[in-house]
Scaffold this active site. Structure first.
Site, mmCIF file in Angstrom:
data_model
loop_
_atom_site.group_PDB
_atom_site.id
_atom_site.type_symbol
_atom_site.label_atom_id
_atom_site.label_comp_id
_atom_site.label_asym_id
_atom_site.label_seq_id
_atom_site.Cartn_x
_atom_site.Cartn_y
_atom_site.Cartn_z
ATOM 1 C CG HIS A 1 37.420 35.297 -39.537
ATOM 2 N ND1 HIS A 1 38.824 35.806 -39.941
ATOM 3 C CD2 HIS A 1 37.127 35.615 -40.422
ATOM 4 C CE1 HIS A 1 39.423 36.838 -40.706
ATOM 5 N NE2 HIS A 1 37.674 36.615 -41.494
ATOM 6 N N PRO A 2 40.160 33.141 -39.498
ATOM 7 C CG PRO A 2 41.598 32.478 -40.892
ATOM 8 C CD PRO A 2 39.745 33.006 -40.424
ATOM 9 C CB CYS A 3 41.675 37.863 -39.234
ATOM 10 S SG CYS A 3 40.858 37.976 -37.553
ATOM 11 C CG ASN A 4 43.206 38.568 -34.472
ATOM 12 O OD1 ASN A 4 43.621 39.075 -35.682
ATOM 13 N ND2 ASN A 4 42.610 38.323 -33.843
ATOM 14 C CB THR A 5 45.628 32.281 -37.016
ATOM 15 O OG1 THR A 5 43.763 31.862 -36.689
ATOM 16 C CG2 THR A 5 45.858 30.896 -36.413
#
Length: 219
Positions: free
Chosen positions: A171-175
């Protein structure tokens, strides 16, 4: 340089994918790099960087739960199994392999790359479950981080945005925040961005960038 680091435009992402593929193929041997295929797919929604490799279920990457070894160099598991006929039947086939296919796709919402992947039992076609993903793809040092949806996000099951088939993804939420931490204050090109991203996100699911590809980059 990037127009809005830590985010990417579609053009910057496409440029990064092609530069990475060109770098890989200029190196020469995919086998030496540990991959079976590296290519850029052009889809109506944009570019996809696809990397494929095979791994063995015996001594999986990232598994540091090595059985204790006796003084003569033989593991305690081997010692116990010498007298256990059923254990011989339970041993994995040495020729059995997993095939893993990684797709790197730009998220139009988060504006960062997202890593989709499928782990298959080769030569069988069925995708492996989450337990196998954590056993064979996720190195030990990343397991807690991924399960708690930490700085790298977490592994989820969803549908591949292009093919529509079930696939795992990080999941890219914190990328964006993570990329800002590792690349902030530097002049980042699209290619360098992708290499940094692979080191940050790819490593957590056994997608390592071989050091041979980093020789000409100050990463």
């Amino acid at each position: 340089m990037l127009s809005a680091f830590p985010f990417l435009t579609a053009t910057e992402f496409s440029s990064a994918c092609q530069a990475f593929a060109d770098r890989v193929h200029a190196y020469g041997s995919l086998q030496d790099l540990g991959w079976s295929s590296v290519r850029v797919l052009q889809q109506p929604s944009g570019s996809i960087l696809r990397l494929s490799k095979s791994i063995s279920p015996i001594g999986p990457p990232g598994n540091d739960d090595t059985p204790p070894v006796s003084e003569d160099g033989e593991s305690q598991v081997d010692q116990l199994e010498e007298d256990d006929d059923e254990a011989l039947i339970r041993r994995p086939d040495p020729g059995f392999r997993f095939e893993v296919e990684y797709d790197i796709i730009l998220s139009p919402t988060y504006r960062v790359p997202v890593l989709y992947f499928v782990l298959r039992n080769a030569p069988r076609e069925g995708p492996a479950g989450m337990e196998a993903v954590y056993q064979y793809l996720v190195p030990h040092q990343y397991k807690t981080e991924l399960k708690s949806v930490g700085v790298m996000g977490g592994i989820s099951m969803g549908y591949h945005p292009e093919s529509g088939v079930p696939a795992y993804f990080v999941h890219p939420c914190n990328t964006a925040d993570a990329m800002k931490d590792v690349g902030g204050g530097r002049d980042i090109t699209p290619e360098t961005y992708l290499l940094l991203w692979l080191g940050l996100i790819g490593n957590c699911v056994n997608l390592h960038v071989p050091r041979e590809l980093l020789a000409s980059n100050n990463i």
